[in-house]
Scaffold this active site. Structure first.
Site, PDB file in Angstrom:
ATOM      1  N   GLU A   2      39.281  -0.666 139.065  1.00  0.00           N
ATOM      2  CA  GLU A   2      38.910  -1.415 137.869  1.00  0.00           C
ATOM      3  C   GLU A   2      38.960  -0.535 136.618  1.00  0.00           C
ATOM      4  O   GLU A   2      38.475  -0.934 135.556  1.00  0.00           O
ATOM      5  CB  GLU A   2      37.528  -2.026 138.066  1.00  0.00           C
ATOM      6  CG  GLU A   2      37.551  -3.092 139.159  1.00  0.00           C
ATOM      7  CD  GLU A   2      36.241  -3.829 139.348  1.00  0.00           C
ATOM      8  OE1 GLU A   2      35.206  -3.152 139.483  1.00  0.00           O
ATOM      9  OE2 GLU A   2      36.262  -5.059 139.365  1.00  0.00           O
ATOM     10  N   TYR A  48      15.952  -8.915 121.620  1.00  0.00           N
ATOM     11  CA  TYR A  48      16.643  -7.757 122.208  1.00  0.00           C
ATOM     12  C   TYR A  48      18.003  -8.123 122.797  1.00  0.00           C
ATOM     13  O   TYR A  48      18.914  -7.310 122.792  1.00  0.00           O
ATOM     14  CB  TYR A  48      15.744  -7.032 123.218  1.00  0.00           C
ATOM     15  CG  TYR A  48      14.787  -6.130 122.483  1.00  0.00           C
ATOM     16  CD1 TYR A  48      15.175  -4.852 122.102  1.00  0.00           C
ATOM     17  CD2 TYR A  48      13.537  -6.583 122.088  1.00  0.00           C
ATOM     18  CE1 TYR A  48      14.339  -4.039 121.373  1.00  0.00           C
ATOM     19  CE2 TYR A  48      12.689  -5.781 121.354  1.00  0.00           C
ATOM     20  CZ  TYR A  48      13.089  -4.506 120.995  1.00  0.00           C
ATOM     21  OH  TYR A  48      12.260  -3.706 120.260  1.00  0.00           O
TER      22      TYR A  48
HETATM   23 ZN    ZN Z   1      34.220  -5.646 139.416  1.00  0.00          ZN
END
Ligand code: ZN
Length: 210
Positions: free
Chosen positions: A73, A119
């Site tokens: 990835e 936030y």
């Molecule tokens: Zn992934």
């Protein structure tokens, strides 16, 4: 931080994410930008058990120069860095609440969450949704590249979040806020909810503009 300190910091934060159930098995990956390339967690590595010395070292073209083979990835991370000059680190997780939201139908692809908390707006910003493509598919890299210029947080449909930050701490804090916001979003489904108003959101963006 020196490169060795950054390696130790990646392993320490990886373990922290793993120990708190934000990463499991070999899911999730972390990268940090160096002056002449990146550090990237290796393919099939467990974030809870990283060996700092084996973290992949990539050159500025993304080619491996030492360490174990980088995550498949890696392209998600490189796409974020290419579009965001200020990014110092990128974190990608398959954290359960964010993945659950990534599978929901009818999301706003430009801004996935309604304005739940201050936030979330300050740290996650406008979370973009990238369409589903199989892991490692070049189309997924292109989809992320298209969104990364405007969004430091991207949710990959039926997969999980990718977040860029100015530093590793900033990226980890932001992706933790994203996971927490996803949990709140799911808890609030079907309940009458008072979201922040557009003027409250505009005020936050003005006060905390980065
Ligand atoms: Zn992934």
């Amino acid at each position: 931080m020196t490169e060795n300190q950054l390696r130790d910091h990646i392993a320490a934060l990886g373990k922290s994410l793993y120990d708190r159930g934000l990463a499991h098995g070999s899911a999730g990956n972390i990268s940090v930008k160096l002056t002449d390339g990146w550090l990237m967690t290796p393919t099939n590595s467990c974030l809870g058990r990283l060996d700092p010395a084996r973290i992949s070292r990539l050159d500025s073209s993304g080619k491996i120069i030492s360490g174990d083979k980088p995550s498949k990835e890696t392209f998600l991370h490189i796409s974020m860095y290419e579009e965001r000059a200020t990014a110092g680190a990128v974190v990608h997780l398959h954290s359960v609440h964010a993945v659950a939201v990534s599978c929901m139908d009818g999301l706003n692809a430009e801004d996935v969450f309604p304005p739940i908390t201050a936030y979330a707006i300050m740290q996650v910003g406008k979370l973009a949704l990238a369409p589903y493509y199989p892991p490692g598919d070049e189309s997924l890299a292109q989809a992320v590249r298209k969104l990364a210029g405007k969004h430091h947080s991207v949710l990959l449909a039926n997969h999980g979040p990718v977040v860029a930050g100015s530093s590793l701490d900033a990226a980890v804090n932001a992706i933790e806020e994203l996971e927490q916001t996803a949990k709140l979003y799911l808890l609030l489904q079907g309940k009458p909810t008072r979201f922040l108003t557009p003027s409250q959101v505009a005020d936050l963006n003005q006060r905390f503009a980065s």
